[in-house]
Write a protein that holds these residues in place. Sequence first.
Motif, short mmCIF file in Angstrom:
data_model
loop_
_atom_site.label_atom_id
_atom_site.label_comp_id
_atom_site.label_asym_id
_atom_site.label_seq_id
_atom_site.Cartn_x
_atom_site.Cartn_y
_atom_site.Cartn_z
N ALA A 229 0.81 -1.22 0.00
CA ALA A 229 0.00 0.00 0.00
C ALA A 229 0.85 1.27 0.00
O ALA A 229 0.31 2.38 -0.09
N LEU A 230 2.16 1.11 0.11
CA LEU A 230 3.10 2.24 0.18
C LEU A 230 2.74 3.21 1.30
O LEU A 230 2.90 4.43 1.19
N TYR B 5 4.69 -6.96 -8.21
CA TYR B 5 4.82 -5.59 -7.70
C TYR B 5 4.95 -4.55 -8.82
O TYR B 5 5.33 -3.40 -8.56
N THR B 6 4.62 -4.91 -10.05
CA THR B 6 4.71 -3.94 -11.14
C THR B 6 3.78 -2.75 -10.91
O THR B 6 4.19 -1.59 -11.09
N ALA B 7 2.55 -2.99 -10.51
CA ALA B 7 1.62 -1.90 -10.26
C ALA B 7 2.05 -1.06 -9.08
O ALA B 7 1.90 0.17 -9.08
N GLU B 8 2.63 -1.71 -8.05
CA GLU B 8 3.11 -0.96 -6.87
C GLU B 8 4.29 -0.07 -7.25
O GLU B 8 4.42 1.05 -6.73
N VAL C 275 6.49 -2.46 -17.17
CA VAL C 275 6.58 -1.38 -16.18
C VAL C 275 6.17 -0.05 -16.80
O VAL C 275 5.42 0.73 -16.19
N ILE C 276 6.62 0.23 -18.02
CA ILE C 276 6.26 1.48 -18.69
C ILE C 276 4.75 1.56 -18.90
O ILE C 276 4.14 2.62 -18.71
N GLN C 277 4.15 0.45 -19.26
CA GLN C 277 2.69 0.45 -19.43
C GLN C 277 2.00 0.81 -18.11
O GLN C 277 1.05 1.61 -18.09
N GLU C 278 2.45 0.21 -17.02
CA GLU C 278 1.83 0.47 -15.71
C GLU C 278 2.06 1.91 -15.27
O GLU C 278 1.15 2.57 -14.76
N ILE C 279 3.29 2.40 -15.45
CA ILE C 279 3.57 3.79 -15.08
C ILE C 279 2.73 4.74 -15.93
O ILE C 279 2.15 5.71 -15.42
N GLY C 280 2.67 4.48 -17.23
CA GLY C 280 1.90 5.34 -18.12
C GLY C 280 0.43 5.41 -17.72
O GLY C 280 -0.17 6.49 -17.68
#
Length: 497
Positions: free
Chosen positions: A157-158, A212-215, A262-267
């Motif tokens: 949950a950061l 943890y890609t989305a996190e 990762v780029i897809q999730e960050i974007g």
Amino acid sequence: MSSYGLGRRQFLTTAIGVAAAWTQVSENAVAAPQREEASHGNSVRVWLTDVSAEQWVAPQSAVRFETKRTANPLTIKIDDSVEYQRVQGFGAAMTDSAAWLINKLPSAGRTKLMQELFDPSRGIGLSMVRSPMGATDFNASGSYSYDDMPAGQTDPALSHFSVQHDAPYIIPALRQALSLNPSIKILATPWSPPGWMKTSDSMVGGTLKSEYTAELADYFVKFIQAYRKAGVPISYVSPQNEPMGTPTWPGMFLSAYQESQVIQEIGKAFEANGISTKILAWDHNWDVPSYPETIFNDPAASKYAAGTGWHIYSGNPSYQTLVHNDYPGKEAYLTEATGGLWQGDNQTAFNDALGTWIIDSMRNWANGVMLWNIALDPDMGPLNSDTDGIAMCRGLVTIDPAGGKVSYNVDYYALAHASRFVKPGAHRIYSNTFGEGSIENVAFRNPDGSKVLIAYNSGSSAKTFSVADRTQSFDYTLNAGDAVTFTYYYSRWSYGE
């Protein structure tokens, strides 16, 4: 190890065998510029570096365009009707070590140094800054991320996220730079995400756990929001520094397939949170163009990947053109290049910085150039005390925290030949070049219409060359190893056209 995994660690280890003692090149910054950097009419302002004489970006007597045709075979022809990439700027990295050292200076000395680094009128006007997200090998303190947890514990949950580590000296240094030059664009890059996101459960080594890609994407969102709240907007991010390297300091392996995810999730996370920060792929060496091209070839990732970050530790700038030709809509940035003891002397260092990292990189479609540490101490640190670093790199400046002395190094002056004169928003324009061993050059047109030509004699003897713009030309002689920046306005009225 193949060049795929070659990073600064392997580069420096190889360089140890040829390292030589280093002497600081100067204690004085570039002389304060005059009110106008470019001359009007047919007058051309001239700024010269003579490395052997330790004369750095020094103003010379103006030269004049004349209405004549030149038969000199060494004629640089300028044509601003042929326009290439837009320039975002030139700069270096505000590492933890650099910011910590700058903060150690007395207030007056800190103000003076920051002006000479970032002020477009009183200094060299650096307009791009790379800012690590967490620990690197250059840290005054040990390894840290923005969400560290005890070994074996996680925080999906950061809830423990905090940029408090950066509050005492990193964020203030970036804010001061922005106050001096509001056009600065900041690139933020992690050397490692929090250890609990990785297979190593450590800042060192390992790779990202797929769950943890989305996190990790949320981690970027929280960082950008926290920095924006602190008054530091982030223009660019890259997902991972040197993703195919495995150093003994903070780092992480990340395949092209993983980075694409990762780029897809960050974007998507940026879109959901109204964040306009651009994402750069790769952020590693020139000679692996297949990595960013793999990402650009994936439509789901390519829509979020604005361009490529490149490092200098293997390969050459021509790989930037290769990727540009395949994907002309993508930007390119030289995001890390460092000089150090292995170069042996000032001339070699100047040749690398100006000839290769600035001139060659810009001629190969770079939108900006960033060197490594802005500042290091006389021992080429501080290094991260938790890891096995190598004290061989040189900052733009050297700061002695004991006495507050600041020395300006050759890399600072090489950057000054571009950063003081080529303004953000400029475009590279056509100029022919004669390549290594002769007069190398690159030309620009600034947003105000002024033109800038940087020329460097990488040969072994003096050379007289001509510069021609439309029907006008002038001659100039450069000794071996010397460089010059010319600035002027082309005026049809002044030339009687």
